[in-house]
Design a protein around this motif. Structure first.
Motif, mmCIF file in Angstrom:
data_model
loop_
_atom_site.group_PDB
_atom_site.id
_atom_site.type_symbol
_atom_site.label_atom_id
_atom_site.label_comp_id
_atom_site.label_asym_id
_atom_site.label_seq_id
_atom_site.Cartn_x
_atom_site.Cartn_y
_atom_site.Cartn_z
ATOM 1 N N SER A 1 0.830 -1.208 0.000
ATOM 2 C CA SER A 1 0.000 0.000 0.000
ATOM 3 C C SER A 1 0.862 1.255 0.000
ATOM 4 C CB SER A 1 -0.941 -0.006 1.208
ATOM 5 O OG SER A 1 -0.227 -0.229 2.400
ATOM 6 N N SER A 2 2.017 1.185 0.674
ATOM 7 C CA SER A 2 2.909 2.348 0.733
ATOM 8 C C SER A 2 3.514 2.663 -0.630
ATOM 9 C CB SER A 2 4.028 2.103 1.748
ATOM 10 O OG SER A 2 4.701 0.893 1.456
ATOM 11 N N GLN A 3 3.431 1.702 -1.563
ATOM 12 C CA GLN A 3 3.979 1.903 -2.908
ATOM 13 C C GLN A 3 2.869 1.978 -3.968
ATOM 14 O OE1 GLN A 3 7.388 2.219 -2.847
ATOM 15 N NE2 GLN A 3 7.171 1.880 -0.652
ATOM 16 N N GLY A 4 1.644 2.288 -3.521
ATOM 17 C CA GLY A 4 0.551 2.491 -4.477
ATOM 18 C C GLY A 4 -0.342 1.296 -4.712
ATOM 19 N N GLY A 5 -0.172 0.229 -3.947
ATOM 20 C CA GLY A 5 -1.013 -0.949 -4.103
ATOM 21 C C GLY A 5 -2.374 -0.772 -3.462
ATOM 22 N N GLY A 6 -3.293 -1.672 -3.790
ATOM 23 C CA GLY A 6 -4.642 -1.646 -3.215
ATOM 24 C C GLY A 6 -4.967 -2.986 -2.577
ATOM 25 N N THR A 7 -6.229 -3.151 -2.165
ATOM 26 C CA THR A 7 -6.656 -4.418 -1.553
ATOM 27 C C THR A 7 -7.968 -4.886 -2.176
ATOM 28 O OG1 THR A 7 -7.965 -3.423 0.220
ATOM 29 C CG2 THR A 7 -5.620 -3.718 0.645
ATOM 30 N N LYS A 8 -8.284 -6.160 -1.965
ATOM 31 C CA LYS A 8 -9.560 -6.693 -2.428
ATOM 32 C C LYS A 8 -10.006 -7.805 -1.478
ATOM 33 C CE LYS A 8 -8.363 -7.769 -6.710
ATOM 34 N NZ LYS A 8 -9.455 -7.827 -7.673
ATOM 35 N N ASP A 9 -11.300 -8.073 -1.491
ATOM 36 C CA ASP A 9 -11.851 -9.124 -0.632
ATOM 37 C C ASP A 9 -11.370 -10.487 -1.140
ATOM 38 O OD1 ASP A 9 -13.314 -10.348 1.332
ATOM 39 O OD2 ASP A 9 -15.239 -10.145 0.324
ATOM 40 N N THR A 10 -11.064 -11.376 -0.201
ATOM 41 C CA THR A 10 -10.572 -12.716 -0.550
ATOM 42 C C THR A 10 -11.610 -13.745 -0.124
ATOM 43 O OG1 THR A 10 -8.345 -11.906 -0.052
ATOM 44 C CG2 THR A 10 -8.616 -14.283 -0.350
ATOM 45 N N TRP A 11 -12.114 -14.488 -1.078
ATOM 46 C CA TRP A 11 -13.129 -15.507 -0.787
ATOM 47 C C TRP A 11 -12.495 -16.890 -0.808
ATOM 48 C CZ3 TRP A 11 -17.882 -14.312 -4.458
ATOM 49 C CH2 TRP A 11 -18.373 -13.031 -4.181
ATOM 50 N N VAL A 12 -12.770 -17.660 0.242
ATOM 51 C CA VAL A 12 -12.487 -19.096 0.205
ATOM 52 C C VAL A 12 -13.840 -19.778 0.169
ATOM 53 C CG1 VAL A 12 -11.555 -21.081 1.444
ATOM 54 C CG2 VAL A 12 -10.297 -18.921 1.435
ATOM 55 N N LEU A 13 -14.078 -20.548 -0.869
ATOM 56 C CA LEU A 13 -15.378 -21.180 -1.051
ATOM 57 C C LEU A 13 -15.542 -22.386 -0.107
ATOM 58 C CD1 LEU A 13 -15.711 -21.068 -4.940
ATOM 59 C CD2 LEU A 13 -16.524 -19.394 -3.264
#
Length: 475
Positions: free
Chosen positions: A461-473
């Motif tokens: 994140s400190s280098q411009g990254g983002g996040t997303k939800d992680t699903w385990v089915l």
């Protein structure tokens, strides 16, 4: 040097073929109005801003507060894949905890010649104050975040171990909550394993790690450096979610051989302190005398067995990237089994032959500081200019033992929601593990970090990254 092969796409098998975990989601996505998804994406950003889900980026001037970009396309992992992954994570975390106990006690792995003595003895993360002491229940690593990357259908690698004070779990929880609010129908169509019980499990795990002399239900508190810390949102979020006090060093004092916190009802004994303060600042009487963040004398109370500190002081040596290069041997030494999760090939620049190879191949390698984090102080050779490579080579020659190098892996990609539709971006995964004397709990999924810039491999994140939800089915 081999040219990295084409990356593995976690959603797509080919131009029109979708991998099984994504099939139900793909059907749903195809029926969506792009304008609605764009609106939802903006709503999510507004929610994060309103809630205060920010972090500080430390630059050459003052720290800047930033919002971590959230991408609304989930990363989806099949139950079969997760089962395999979680077994490897469990094995590795147990081995790390056994390694820490050994290093601070009998040091059998050093006597066996598996890990060089100097790598421990000269390591700034090694705390002599922990020698001959075993924490309550023998647990050093109460909370672990293991960074994992994927390069193929069944190819997972550990990129690094975070055993000091791993962060990011608040984003995992808020990402899921946001998705549940925005797209509730998705969770009726896809059976996704829940993550919302993490705070409850964290409190239960910390309480189970209380000292033997604890009377009644243990009192847990979180020690934060304060509002200017980059992860302060997470500290306050977890305290609120667990229903425990958030304290700073000046709220605590040593009284009657225990650590007590100031409350409106007077001073109350703390049994378990989840600290988000680095070792150096934890106790000015034992470490940095100038620290205003810690508690004078807390190490003496700890060594007397009157408080549990999570994670234990000195666990940072397991984060060391030179130690990381020995992890397959460490796992086998303590468990008697081959490591289920692979390491990334690593060159230790402290070794002359390795340094020579790294200097000759800097343009193809990723070079990291052994104690670095957050993507700072590293070189991504394929993305660096000739001037950057030349300057980094000079730093490397000056202090080679401060660096390790690794090949540029062809990280897997997951789609993000871009202006022109779905676009592949590289990702990593940080699953969160809780360890107590009563057992281990691995939250299904974890935090997926995504490099939002096309072609970039840096997800921090400190280098411009983002996040997303992680699903385990579920199945």
């Amino acid at each position: 040097m081999n040219t990295p092969r084409k990356h593995f796409d976690e959603m797509l098998l080919g131009a029109n073929d979708v991998r099984a975990p994504y099939s139900a989601y793909d059907t749903w996505f195809a029926a969506q109005d792009p304008a609605r998804l764009t609106k939802k994406s903006k709503e999510a950003e507004a929610f994060f801003r309103r809630t205060g889900i920010t972090f500080n980026v430390y630059g050459q001037t003052a720290a800047q507060e930033r919002l971590i970009p959230f991408d609304l396309i989930p990363r989806i992992i099949a139950n079969r894949e997760w089962t395999k992954l979680s077994k490897g994570i469990e094995q590795r975390v147990r081995a790390i905890n056994m390694f820490l106990h050994d290093i601070y006690n009998r040091q059998e792995i050093l006597r066996a010649g598996i890990v060089p003595v100097d790598l421990i003895r000269k390591n700034v993360a090694f705390l002599p104050q922990m020698m001959g002491f075993s924490p309550p229940g023998g647990v050093y690593t109460h909370i672990v975040g293991t960074d994992i990357v994927r390069t193929g259908e069944d190819d997972f690698f550990v990129l690094e171990d975070n055993a000091r004070t791993p962060s990011g779990v608040s984003y995992m929880l808020e990402n899921r909550e946001t998705m549940l609010q925005m797209f509730p129908e998705l969770f009726s169509q896809n059976k996704v394993k829940p993550v919302s019980n993490y705070p409850k499990n964290l409190r239960r795990s910390l309480e189970a790690s209380a000292p033997a002399n604890c009377d009644g239900r243990p009192t847990v508190a979180i020690l934060t450096p304060g509002i200017h810390n980059s992860a302060y949102f997470e500290h306050s979020f977890l305290a609120d979610q667990m229903g425990v006090e958030l304290v700073e060093g000046h709220d605590l004092r040593v009284m009657d051989g225990r650590i007590k916190m100031r409350t409106t009802r007077g001073f109350e004994t703390i049994d378990v302190l989840y600290r988000r303060v680095d070792d150096d600042y934890l106790d000015p009487l034992n470490f940095n005398p100038d620290s205003m963040l810690g508690v004078p004398g807390i190490m003496d109370v700890y060594r007397a067995g009157n408080i549990t500190i999570a994670n234990a002081p000195g666990t940072g040596i397991a984060d060391d990237k030179a130690i990381y290069s020995y992890m397959p041997d460490i796992v086998e030494f303590y468990t008697g089994e081959k490591a289920l999760l692979k390491n990334v090939q690593t060159w230790r620049c402290s070794e002359a032959d390795s340094l020579k190879y790294v200097l000759e191949n800097l343009a193809d390698l990723v070079v990291k500081e052994v104690h670095g984090s957050g993507g700072y102080g590293m070189l991504v050779g394929p993305a660096a200019s000739k001037k950057e490579i030349t300057n980094f080579a000079a730093k490397l020659r000056k202090n080679p033992s401060n660096y390790i190098a690794q090949p540029t892996l062809s990280l897997s990609t997951v789609p993000i929601f871009a202006k022109k539709g779905l676009a592949p971006r590289h990702v990593d995964l940080r699953p969160f593990v809780l360890l107590s004397p009563k057992g281990m709990d691995i939250t299904p999924g974890g935090l997926t970090r995504v490099a939002l810039k096309e072609g970039s491999l840096v997800v921090n994140s400190s280098q411009g990254g983002g996040t997303k939800d992680t699903w385990v089915l579920e199945d």
